[in-house]
Design a protein around this motif. Structure first.
Motif, PDB file in Angstrom:
ATOM      1  N   GLN A   1       0.838  -1.197   0.000  1.00  0.00           N
ATOM      2  CA  GLN A   1       0.000   0.000   0.000  1.00  0.00           C
ATOM      3  C   GLN A   1       0.875   1.248   0.000  1.00  0.00           C
ATOM      4  O   GLN A   1       1.996   1.241   0.511  1.00  0.00           O
ATOM      5  CB  GLN A   1      -0.919   0.012   1.223  1.00  0.00           C
ATOM      6  N   MET A   2       0.343   2.307  -0.594  1.00  0.00           N
ATOM      7  CA  MET A   2       1.073   3.567  -0.631  1.00  0.00           C
ATOM      8  C   MET A   2       1.294   4.106   0.784  1.00  0.00           C
ATOM      9  O   MET A   2       2.335   4.659   1.111  1.00  0.00           O
ATOM     10  CB  MET A   2       0.311   4.593  -1.467  1.00  0.00           C
ATOM     11  N   ILE A   3       0.287   3.915   1.618  1.00  0.00           N
ATOM     12  CA  ILE A   3       0.366   4.374   3.012  1.00  0.00           C
ATOM     13  C   ILE A   3       0.236   3.141   3.922  1.00  0.00           C
ATOM     14  O   ILE A   3      -0.738   2.402   3.829  1.00  0.00           O
ATOM     15  CB  ILE A   3      -0.747   5.390   3.340  1.00  0.00           C
ATOM     16  N   GLY A   4       1.224   2.923   4.739  1.00  0.00           N
ATOM     17  CA  GLY A   4       1.170   1.788   5.644  1.00  0.00           C
ATOM     18  C   GLY A   4       2.054   0.640   5.247  1.00  0.00           C
ATOM     19  O   GLY A   4       2.233  -0.305   6.012  1.00  0.00           O
ATOM     20  N   GLY A   5       2.630   0.684   4.032  1.00  0.00           N
ATOM     21  CA  GLY A   5       3.539  -0.369   3.590  1.00  0.00           C
ATOM     22  C   GLY A   5       2.820  -1.671   3.284  1.00  0.00           C
ATOM     23  O   GLY A   5       1.639  -1.690   2.918  1.00  0.00           O
ATOM     24  N   THR A   6       3.521  -2.762   3.475  1.00  0.00           N
ATOM     25  CA  THR A   6       2.964  -4.076   3.190  1.00  0.00           C
ATOM     26  C   THR A   6       2.038  -4.513   4.324  1.00  0.00           C
ATOM     27  O   THR A   6       2.393  -4.450   5.496  1.00  0.00           O
ATOM     28  CB  THR A   6       4.091  -5.104   3.007  1.00  0.00           C
TER      29      THR A   6
ATOM     30  N   ASN B   1       3.595  -8.679 -16.205  1.00  0.00           N
ATOM     31  CA  ASN B   1       3.368  -7.237 -16.277  1.00  0.00           C
ATOM     32  C   ASN B   1       2.863  -6.680 -14.947  1.00  0.00           C
ATOM     33  O   ASN B   1       3.205  -5.549 -14.578  1.00  0.00           O
ATOM     34  CB  ASN B   1       2.370  -6.922 -17.392  1.00  0.00           C
ATOM     35  N   LEU B   2       2.073  -7.454 -14.224  1.00  0.00           N
ATOM     36  CA  LEU B   2       1.627  -7.000 -12.910  1.00  0.00           C
ATOM     37  C   LEU B   2       2.813  -6.841 -11.959  1.00  0.00           C
ATOM     38  O   LEU B   2       2.895  -5.880 -11.197  1.00  0.00           O
ATOM     39  CB  LEU B   2       0.631  -8.010 -12.312  1.00  0.00           C
ATOM     40  N   SER B   3       3.748  -7.780 -12.023  1.00  0.00           N
ATOM     41  CA  SER B   3       4.859  -7.779 -11.087  1.00  0.00           C
ATOM     42  C   SER B   3       5.913  -6.744 -11.428  1.00  0.00           C
ATOM     43  O   SER B   3       6.358  -5.995 -10.558  1.00  0.00           O
ATOM     44  CB  SER B   3       5.486  -9.173 -11.032  1.00  0.00           C
ATOM     45  N   PHE B   4       6.300  -6.661 -12.707  1.00  0.00           N
ATOM     46  CA  PHE B   4       7.441  -5.832 -13.079  1.00  0.00           C
ATOM     47  C   PHE B   4       7.059  -4.464 -13.631  1.00  0.00           C
ATOM     48  O   PHE B   4       7.872  -3.553 -13.627  1.00  0.00           O
ATOM     49  CB  PHE B   4       8.315  -6.568 -14.098  1.00  0.00           C
ATOM     50  N   SER B   5       5.841  -4.337 -14.114  1.00  0.00           N
ATOM     51  CA  SER B   5       5.405  -3.032 -14.630  1.00  0.00           C
ATOM     52  C   SER B   5       4.369  -2.369 -13.731  1.00  0.00           C
ATOM     53  O   SER B   5       4.345  -1.141 -13.613  1.00  0.00           O
ATOM     54  CB  SER B   5       4.824  -3.190 -16.049  1.00  0.00           C
ATOM     55  N   GLY B   6       3.517  -3.159 -13.106  1.00  0.00           N
ATOM     56  CA  GLY B   6       2.460  -2.603 -12.277  1.00  0.00           C
ATOM     57  C   GLY B   6       2.759  -2.562 -10.806  1.00  0.00           C
ATOM     58  O   GLY B   6       1.926  -2.095 -10.019  1.00  0.00           O
ATOM     59  N   ASN B   7       3.931  -3.067 -10.392  1.00  0.00           N
ATOM     60  CA  ASN B   7       4.331  -3.070  -8.980  1.00  0.00           C
ATOM     61  C   ASN B   7       3.272  -3.744  -8.107  1.00  0.00           C
ATOM     62  O   ASN B   7       2.958  -3.289  -7.008  1.00  0.00           O
ATOM     63  CB  ASN B   7       4.588  -1.637  -8.500  1.00  0.00           C
ATOM     64  N   GLN B   8       2.740  -4.870  -8.614  1.00  0.00           N
ATOM     65  CA  GLN B   8       1.745  -5.639  -7.868  1.00  0.00           C
ATOM     66  C   GLN B   8       2.216  -7.085  -7.742  1.00  0.00           C
ATOM     67  O   GLN B   8       1.542  -8.021  -8.167  1.00  0.00           O
ATOM     68  CB  GLN B   8       0.380  -5.581  -8.562  1.00  0.00           C
TER      69      GLN B   8
END
Length: 310
Positions: A60-65, A271-278
């Motif tokens: 998450q942007m706020i709160g980390g993992t 693409n989710l992992s390396f481009s979408g940071n998911q």
């Protein structure tokens, strides 16, 4: 009497030494397996366990993992892009695998008939595409398919046609042709190896009884291919659901957006992992696809075992 006791002592000592040697010998196999087991654990088991672990978290942007439990999996089951990619590879598997295995079996039967001229050259030439890396094979076929610069483009200029093998309606078939070209020879060798185990006495007995070539194929050769057919089907299904190299490389060669980032499940996860940071969501996708693939492979194997027991 003393000599008898000494002999018994020696015998018992020898027996104990033999038991000790046998006990030590039992560990030799484990010692040979040790290097492989270590590599297997670090390369295969640990990555799977880690993927399962991170699939229960979310960045998450706020709160980390944050630990989210099965949220990534529930999100996956309502993800239209994921199911679109699964449906695409399922269609690809249902069409491409039977065609490829039919061609492989036909080639194996032609080689086993001993009536094919240049059998050694034919065997090597059909297996050669499997030795070519998938990246190189895809690039070669990509230039062949090119409507502006490739063989298809040259044929269009000569014949006055407008054939486009990169069109969205035929793109999946074009990828299937590449995969078929790559793996037909590999499966052919599996079938041919299975046919090579048939005793020639069966052929001689069938010939004496007046059986034709087709009757020999139908009654002797085809039943022998059932075991190897199950293996090739399982390998082909696993390979089809892991489809990645061919569409990923063709993505930059196909005009427009015909090959999307979610064209196949593996491309979607990448693409989710390396481009979408998911990476957490990508891990859940990978685990789900692994379960689906194993379930289908197990069903095929179970059906094959039932057929062989009949």
């Amino acid at each position: 009497m003393a000599s008898a006791q000494a002999s018994a002592a020696v015998a018992s000592g020898g027996a104990s030494v033999g038991r000790e040697n046998r006990h030590r010998a039992d560990w030799r196999g484990w010692k040979f397996m040790g290097p492989f087991a270590v590599v297997f654990v670090f390369v295969f088991i640990i990555p799977i366990v880690y993927a399962i672990y991170i699939s229960f978290f979310k960045k998450q942007m706020i709160g980390g993992t944050k630990f989210v439990g099965f949220e990534n999996y529930t999100r996956l089951f309502v993800d239209a892009q994921f199911w679109s990619s699964v449906g695409r590879v399922a269609l690809f598997t249902c069409v491409q695998v039977p065609i490829m295995l039919f061609l492989s079996a036909a080639m194996a039967l032609a080689l086993d008939s001993m009536k094919l001229h240049g059998a050694k050259f034919f065997r090597i030439s059909t297996f050669l595409p499997y030795a070519v890396p998938a990246v190189v094979s895809t690039l070669i076929w990509g230039f062949v398919y090119g409507a502006k610069y490739g063989l298809v483009g040259s044929l269009n200029d000569v014949l006055g046609t407008n054939l486009d093998l990169f069109a969205p309606s035929v793109l999946l078939a074009s990828i299937g042709n590449i995969v078929t070209w790559e793996f037909t020879g590999y499966n052919m060798l599996i079938f041919y190896s299975s046919l090579s185990t048939i005793p020639h006495s069966l052929y001689e007995a069938a010939s004496i009884d007046g059986a034709s070539e087709w009757q020999i194929v139908k009654s002797i050769k085809l039943p022998e291919l059932k075991g190897s057919l199950a293996i090739t089907v399982i390998f082909s299904i696993i390979g089809s659901f892991q489809l990645f190299n061919e569409p990923s490389i063709l993505q930059n060669m196909v005009p427009g957006n015909a090959i999307t980032t979610y064209y196949t499940p593996n491309m979607y996860a990448y693409n989710l992992s390396f481009s979408g940071n998911q990476s957490n969501y990508a891990a859940a996708l990978a685990i789900t696809m692994a379960v689906i693939t194993m379930a289908i492979a197990y069903a095929v194997q179970l059906n094959s075992m039932k057929e062989q027991m009949k």
